[in-house]
Design a protein around this motif. Structure first.
Motif, mmCIF file in Angstrom:
data_model
loop_
_atom_site.group_PDB
_atom_site.id
_atom_site.type_symbol
_atom_site.label_atom_id
_atom_site.label_comp_id
_atom_site.label_asym_id
_atom_site.label_seq_id
_atom_site.Cartn_x
_atom_site.Cartn_y
_atom_site.Cartn_z
ATOM 1 N N ASN A 21 0.906 -0.570 -0.386
ATOM 2 C CA ASN A 21 0.297 -0.034 -0.205
ATOM 3 C C ASN A 21 1.066 1.615 -0.093
ATOM 4 O OD1 ASN A 21 -2.668 -1.240 0.379
ATOM 5 N ND2 ASN A 21 -1.272 -1.787 2.853
ATOM 6 N N HIS B 37 -8.111 2.092 -4.324
ATOM 7 C CA HIS B 37 -6.971 1.042 -4.415
ATOM 8 C C HIS B 37 -6.758 1.068 -5.678
ATOM 9 C CE1 HIS B 37 -9.228 -1.611 -7.192
ATOM 10 N NE2 HIS B 37 -10.276 -1.117 -7.448
ATOM 11 N N PHE C 33 -4.589 1.618 -2.004
ATOM 12 C CA PHE C 33 -4.087 0.241 -0.775
ATOM 13 C C PHE C 33 -3.643 -0.611 -3.129
ATOM 14 C CE2 PHE C 33 -7.269 2.320 0.981
ATOM 15 C CZ PHE C 33 -7.004 1.322 2.772
ATOM 16 N N GLU D 210 -6.290 -4.818 -4.178
ATOM 17 C CA GLU D 210 -7.723 -5.099 -3.764
ATOM 18 C C GLU D 210 -9.131 -6.765 -4.400
ATOM 19 O OE1 GLU D 210 -12.215 -3.838 -4.279
ATOM 20 O OE2 GLU D 210 -10.824 -4.498 -6.185
ATOM 21 N N LEU E 22 -9.152 -7.691 -1.445
ATOM 22 C CA LEU E 22 -9.362 -7.126 -0.297
ATOM 23 C C LEU E 22 -7.603 -7.281 0.763
ATOM 24 C CD1 LEU E 22 -12.615 -6.719 1.306
ATOM 25 C CD2 LEU E 22 -11.492 -5.380 -1.088
ATOM 26 N N SER F 5 -5.697 -3.689 2.303
ATOM 27 C CA SER F 5 -7.064 -2.866 3.527
ATOM 28 C C SER F 5 -6.783 -4.417 4.501
ATOM 29 C CB SER F 5 -8.237 -3.039 3.195
ATOM 30 O OG SER F 5 -8.956 -3.859 2.367
ATOM 31 N N LYS F 6 -6.477 -5.158 4.799
ATOM 32 C CA LYS F 6 -7.087 -5.934 5.700
ATOM 33 C C LYS F 6 -5.996 -6.469 6.012
ATOM 34 C CE LYS F 6 -10.501 -9.217 3.422
ATOM 35 N NZ LYS F 6 -10.058 -11.462 3.103
ATOM 36 N N ASN G 299 -13.859 4.990 1.892
ATOM 37 C CA ASN G 299 -13.437 4.803 0.568
ATOM 38 C C ASN G 299 -14.166 5.547 -0.778
ATOM 39 O OD1 ASN G 299 -11.261 2.790 -0.387
ATOM 40 N ND2 ASN G 299 -13.173 1.596 -0.899
ATOM 41 N N GLU H 133 -14.716 4.627 -5.074
ATOM 42 C CA GLU H 133 -14.456 3.385 -6.059
ATOM 43 C C GLU H 133 -15.594 3.797 -7.291
ATOM 44 O OE1 GLU H 133 -13.290 -0.255 -7.035
ATOM 45 O OE2 GLU H 133 -13.155 0.271 -4.752
ATOM 46 N N SER I 103 -15.623 -3.901 -1.470
ATOM 47 C CA SER I 103 -14.700 -3.401 -1.190
ATOM 48 C C SER I 103 -13.600 -2.805 0.937
ATOM 49 C CB SER I 103 -15.153 -1.432 -1.441
ATOM 50 O OG SER I 103 -14.154 -1.115 -2.250
ATOM 51 N N ASP I 104 -12.815 -1.353 0.195
ATOM 52 C CA ASP I 104 -10.877 -1.375 0.896
ATOM 53 C C ASP I 104 -12.158 -0.766 2.470
ATOM 54 O OD1 ASP I 104 -9.107 -2.695 -0.215
ATOM 55 O OD2 ASP I 104 -9.204 -0.606 -1.405
ATOM 56 N N THR J 126 -17.607 3.292 1.308
ATOM 57 C CA THR J 126 -17.406 3.013 0.524
ATOM 58 C C THR J 126 -18.012 4.372 -0.669
ATOM 59 O OG1 THR J 126 -15.717 1.398 0.048
ATOM 60 C CG2 THR J 126 -16.575 2.196 -1.745
#
Length: 317
Positions: free
Chosen positions: A93, A115, A166, A169, A173, A176-177, A195, A197, A248-249, A263
């Motif tokens: 990241n 991401h 990120f 993704e 993900l 972000s995890k 976030n 997207e 999503s992240d 998001t």
């Protein structure tokens, strides 16, 4: 003579102060050409779809780092890169940080994320196999970079803001995890995570311009609309049907911190035919729409970073 000298000094100081105040309050506007430049670089054929572990994602990360550094933003860790393993591949990241200007509130953090990776290759259409990922998610990346430039210039945030791009993704993900777990273990005082997207195309026939995933999870949509004084953010039936909140992240941060982490998007797949498709290309996006949406979102992020209390809260249900 002495009085005149003192008066001259006072006027000079006043002039300097006025000049500084004028500089501090100068307008920073996000332009269509600015966001298009970012998307055009990231979604170019040369980067071959920015798949994790490829030369294209490395080039993308270097580009993002260069932009953040040019704004004067500091890396959150020792460097801008937050490394991790993604199914055995080296991944990272990109994380930058702008400290808040309030002695107390700066300990609370707002995260703005998107991401910057994509899937690399997709089904061949007319001899083209590169899934450029313009809307998904060079568009969101351009928004985070544009807002990073804005806040780095204005420096009007009482809370600290973390800008995160990120990777991995598209592999579940993974970026972000990793970062959500890392920040949780470091006891980050997270207020909220926003976030971004797929904002590359507008909706038609709706009374809002973008939606928030997990609409009922918090009062984020309500507060954003209150902050900007319009019905900017709405509810998407399609997003609920496909549970986009969990895809999503934002989701790993919600799981780790139990804070409002959602998001914002202007595409719920009902208004764009090129998801994970080779035709998700630069020329398919509406850059005037993107710039307009980012400029309308900025006052909401400003408000989030400056309210004396944490207005945005998770709904109890």
């Amino acid at each position: 003579m002495k009085k005149l000298l003192l008066l001259g000094i006072a006027l000079a100081l006043l002039g300097c102060k006025s000049s500084a105040e004028h500089k501090e309050s100068k307008t920073v506007t996000i332009t269509a050409s600015e966001v298009k430049e970012t998307v055009a670089f990231l979604a170019s054929d040369e980067l071959k779809g920015r798949n994790t572990g490829t030369e294209g994602i490395e080039t993308s990360a270097s580009y993002v780092e260069k932009q953040l550094k040019s704004y004067g933003l500091k890396p959150y860790y020792g460097t801008y890169r937050d490394p991790f393993k993604a199914n055995g591949l080296d991944a990272f990241n990109v994380v930058a940080y702008l400290e808040g200007n309030d002695a107390k509130l700066k300990d609370e953090v707002v995260i703005l994320g998107a991401h910057y990776d994509h899937i690399g290759q997709s089904s061949v259409v007319e001899n083209d196999s590169i899934a450029n990922g313009a809307n998904d998610n060079a568009a969101g990346t351009s928004a985070v970079l544009a807002m990073a430039r804005y806040f780095a210039t204005k420096k009007n945030n009482k809370r600290s803001i973390m800008f995160v791009l990120f990777s991995a993704e598209e592999m579940g993900l993974l970026g972000s995890k990793h970062l959500a777990k890392r920040l949780k273990s470091e006891n980050l005082n997270l207020y909220t995570m926003v976030n971004i997207e797929m904002i590359g195309v507008p909706f038609k026939g709706r009374d809002y311009e973008a939606f928030v995933t997990g609409y009922s999870k918090s009062n984020m949509a309500e507060k954003i609309n209150e902050y900007v004084g319009s019905n900017l953010i709405g509810f998407s039936d399609v997003a609920k049907k496909y549970n986009l909140f969990a895809h999503s992240d934002n989701f790993p941060f919600y799981n780790e911190f139990k804070k409002p982490c959602q998001t914002i998007s202007s595409c719920d797949l009902s208004n764009y035919d090129y998801y994970h498709h080779v035709d998700d290309e630069i020329d398919k996006l509406d850059y005037n729409h993107m710039a307009s949406l980012i400029n309308k979102m900025i006052p909401a992020i400003e408000k989030m970073s400056n309210t004396p209390n944490q207005d945005i809260v998770v709904n109890e249900n």
